[in-house]
Design a protein around this motif. Sequence first.
Motif, PDB file in Angstrom:
ATOM      1  N   ASP A   1      89.569  77.088  42.980  1.00 33.07           N
ATOM      2  CA  ASP A   1      89.016  75.734  43.052  1.00 33.07           C
ATOM      3  C   ASP A   1      90.197  74.777  43.090  1.00 33.07           C
ATOM      4  N   THR A   2      90.270  73.967  44.142  1.00 36.46           N
ATOM      5  CA  THR A   2      91.435  73.099  44.324  1.00 36.46           C
ATOM      6  C   THR A   2      91.001  71.682  44.665  1.00 36.46           C
ATOM      7  N   VAL A   3      91.597  70.719  43.988  1.00 35.00           N
ATOM      8  CA  VAL A   3      91.402  69.297  44.288  1.00 35.00           C
ATOM      9  C   VAL A   3      92.738  68.730  44.753  1.00 35.00           C
ATOM     10  N   THR A   4      92.732  68.106  45.932  1.00 32.44           N
ATOM     11  CA  THR A   4      93.941  67.483  46.466  1.00 32.44           C
ATOM     12  C   THR A   4      93.716  65.987  46.599  1.00 32.44           C
ATOM     13  N   ILE A   5      94.526  65.211  45.915  1.00 33.29           N
ATOM     14  CA  ILE A   5      94.442  63.757  45.962  1.00 33.29           C
ATOM     15  C   ILE A   5      95.597  63.225  46.816  1.00 33.29           C
ATOM     16  N   SER A   6      95.267  62.442  47.823  1.00 33.00           N
ATOM     17  CA  SER A   6      96.294  61.764  48.620  1.00 33.00           C
ATOM     18  C   SER A   6      96.293  60.295  48.236  1.00 33.00           C
ATOM     19  N   GLY A   7      97.405  59.846  47.704  1.00 34.62           N
ATOM     20  CA  GLY A   7      97.503  58.462  47.250  1.00 34.62           C
ATOM     21  C   GLY A   7      98.787  58.275  46.467  1.00 34.62           C
ATOM     22  N   VAL A   8      98.714  57.473  45.417  1.00 31.99           N
ATOM     23  CA  VAL A   8      99.869  57.245  44.553  1.00 31.99           C
ATOM     24  C   VAL A   8      99.438  57.534  43.115  1.00 31.99           C
ATOM     25  N   PRO A   9      99.810  58.712  42.564  1.00 31.39           N
ATOM     26  CA  PRO A   9     100.635  59.735  43.201  1.00 31.39           C
ATOM     27  C   PRO A   9      99.809  60.716  44.035  1.00 31.39           C
ATOM     28  N   ASP A  10     100.482  61.434  44.945  1.00 30.96           N
ATOM     29  CA  ASP A  10      99.885  62.590  45.604  1.00 30.96           C
ATOM     30  C   ASP A  10      99.959  63.771  44.636  1.00 30.96           C
ATOM     31  N   PHE A  11      98.885  64.537  44.516  1.00 40.21           N
ATOM     32  CA  PHE A  11      98.992  65.760  43.719  1.00 40.21           C
ATOM     33  C   PHE A  11      97.853  66.719  44.052  1.00 40.21           C
ATOM     34  N   LYS A  12      98.060  67.959  43.642  1.00 40.02           N
ATOM     35  CA  LYS A  12      97.081  69.014  43.860  1.00 40.02           C
ATOM     36  C   LYS A  12      96.847  69.738  42.534  1.00 40.02           C
ATOM     37  N   SER A  13      95.593  69.964  42.209  1.00 39.93           N
ATOM     38  CA  SER A  13      95.227  70.678  40.991  1.00 39.93           C
ATOM     39  C   SER A  13      94.396  71.903  41.371  1.00 39.93           C
ATOM     40  N   THR A  14      94.851  73.092  40.983  1.00 37.27           N
ATOM     41  CA  THR A  14      94.179  74.331  41.361  1.00 37.27           C
ATOM     42  C   THR A  14      93.810  75.152  40.133  1.00 37.27           C
ATOM     43  N   ILE A  15      92.610  75.703  40.142  1.00 36.19           N
ATOM     44  CA  ILE A  15      92.172  76.671  39.144  1.00 36.19           C
ATOM     45  C   ILE A  15      92.214  78.041  39.815  1.00 36.19           C
ATOM     46  N   PRO A  16      93.268  78.841  39.599  1.00 31.21           N
ATOM     47  CA  PRO A  16      93.359  80.160  40.238  1.00 31.21           C
ATOM     48  C   PRO A  16      92.183  81.051  39.817  1.00 31.21           C
ATOM     49  N   GLY A  17      91.591  81.719  40.780  1.00 35.81           N
ATOM     50  CA  GLY A  17      90.439  82.558  40.491  1.00 35.81           C
ATOM     51  C   GLY A  17      89.117  81.807  40.508  1.00 35.81           C
ATOM     52  N   GLY A  18      89.203  80.492  40.354  1.00 36.45           N
ATOM     53  CA  GLY A  18      87.984  79.684  40.347  1.00 36.45           C
ATOM     54  C   GLY A  18      87.201  79.861  39.056  1.00 36.45           C
ATOM     55  N   ILE A  19      86.167  79.049  38.901  1.00 34.46           N
ATOM     56  CA  ILE A  19      85.305  79.087  37.713  1.00 34.46           C
ATOM     57  C   ILE A  19      84.029  79.839  38.067  1.00 34.46           C
ATOM     58  N   ASN A  20      83.652  80.789  37.232  1.00 34.57           N
ATOM     59  CA  ASN A  20      82.406  81.521  37.454  1.00 34.57           C
ATOM     60  C   ASN A  20      81.223  80.565  37.394  1.00 34.57           C
ATOM     61  N   GLY A  21      80.511  80.458  38.504  1.00 33.07           N
ATOM     62  CA  GLY A  21      79.471  79.443  38.613  1.00 33.07           C
ATOM     63  C   GLY A  21      78.287  79.648  37.698  1.00 33.07           C
ATOM     64  N   ASP A  22      77.890  80.896  37.465  1.00 34.79           N
ATOM     65  CA  ASP A  22      76.723  81.145  36.623  1.00 34.79           C
ATOM     66  C   ASP A  22      77.021  80.792  35.164  1.00 34.79           C
ATOM     67  N   ILE A  23      78.203  81.188  34.691  1.00 35.24           N
ATOM     68  CA  ILE A  23      78.601  80.839  33.327  1.00 35.24           C
ATOM     69  C   ILE A  23      78.705  79.323  33.176  1.00 35.24           C
ATOM     70  N   ALA A  24      79.400  78.695  34.147  1.00 32.17           N
ATOM     71  CA  ALA A  24      79.672  77.258  34.032  1.00 32.17           C
ATOM     72  C   ALA A  24      78.407  76.419  34.146  1.00 32.17           C
ATOM     73  N   THR A  25      77.485  76.807  35.018  1.00 31.45           N
ATOM     74  CA  THR A  25      76.251  76.037  35.156  1.00 31.45           C
ATOM     75  C   THR A  25      75.461  76.046  33.856  1.00 31.45           C
ATOM     76  N   SER A  26      75.293  77.227  33.263  1.00 28.12           N
ATOM     77  CA  SER A  26      74.552  77.296  32.002  1.00 28.12           C
ATOM     78  C   SER A  26      75.274  76.542  30.897  1.00 28.12           C
ATOM     79  N   ALA A  27      76.610  76.654  30.865  1.00 25.92           N
ATOM     80  CA  ALA A  27      77.379  75.992  29.811  1.00 25.92           C
ATOM     81  C   ALA A  27      77.284  74.481  29.911  1.00 25.92           C
ATOM     82  N   ILE A  28      77.413  73.933  31.117  1.00 21.75           N
ATOM     83  CA  ILE A  28      77.402  72.469  31.242  1.00 21.75           C
ATOM     84  C   ILE A  28      76.007  71.903  30.976  1.00 21.75           C
ATOM     85  N   ILE A  29      74.967  72.660  31.290  1.00 22.08           N
ATOM     86  CA  ILE A  29      73.608  72.230  30.955  1.00 22.08           C
ATOM     87  C   ILE A  29      73.478  72.092  29.438  1.00 22.08           C
ATOM     88  N   VAL A  30      73.924  73.114  28.709  1.00 24.28           N
ATOM     89  CA  VAL A  30      73.848  73.073  27.248  1.00 24.28           C
ATOM     90  C   VAL A  30      74.707  71.927  26.707  1.00 24.28           C
TER      91      VAL A  30
END
Length: 329
Positions: free
Chosen positions: A272-301
Amino acid sequence: MLNIIQLGLGPIGQQLTRYLVERKGISIVGAVDPDPQKVGNDVGLFAGIEELGIRISPNLESCEATDSADLAVISTVSSLQKMESQIKEAADYDLDVVSTCEELSHPWQTQPELAQSIDNYCKQKEIACVGTGVNPGFLMDYLPSVLTSVCRNVEHIKVERIQNAEPRRKPFRDKIGVGLTESEFKEKEHSIRHVGLKESVYMIADGMNWTLDNVEETLVPVKADKAIQNGKINVSEEQIAGVEQVARGYIDGNEVIVLVFKAAVGIQEPHDTVTISGVPDFKSTIPGGINGDIATSAIIVNAIRTICHASPGLKTMLDIQVPAYFSNI
């Protein structure tokens, strides 16, 4: 103590049951699912945990716990049109709502009349309602919006969610066409997709106070370059392994937001990667990504505590307090 009624006990609903019982200060007092094979079962045993003494009811009207409940957790449908009546019924019982409905996450531009109808009804009944999940609700909209907090200026936002669908639940793999032939994919193309990508574009734009003049969306199948066969997946070479879906938002003809969603079995380097172009430019990556089933249930709770303190109306993730993890209400 917050008393919860669950509506919808499919794979995500069952996972939500397991997550809900882990939290101190939360009590499941009712469960609803119209499926005759589920009605009458103990909701805990049905979710694969200990007996909770709560029998699954076919509808809210027959659920005895409505008078003592504070909130409804709804994990039933993706369609806002189908969700509207469920939200209004919950509101009639004075229940705040947290839902996994993807089209509910930010419907103000995609379905403004329905959004306004839900908002008005929630305000009339003095309850708060939010649609969230891992995506939409966090990774491709809320998270990039938060990351722009450190920017002096932002010109462009790109989000890539590249995920291996093998660990995901079967309904998710079915939703992205895993195992179909090319002709079968074309026949079902209208229903094979990730729901909520446009809503995510508009949520980012809302957070940035950008008025988009156009949002485009494309979807193409991803074919397997080799056979993938194990205990739960049987995909031959050249069969559909998943989808690549892209949504782009424009201002004055210039692309300012692009969301790339690619989910398929066999993906080698998910991230999962977010790239921002602006001031400052930067990229934030979560290697492997977030498991969607775990995360969906967790954020609901995690959103339960937040929505109970929100003002009445239809909310988005941008409108409510950060739904951080909590160990106790």
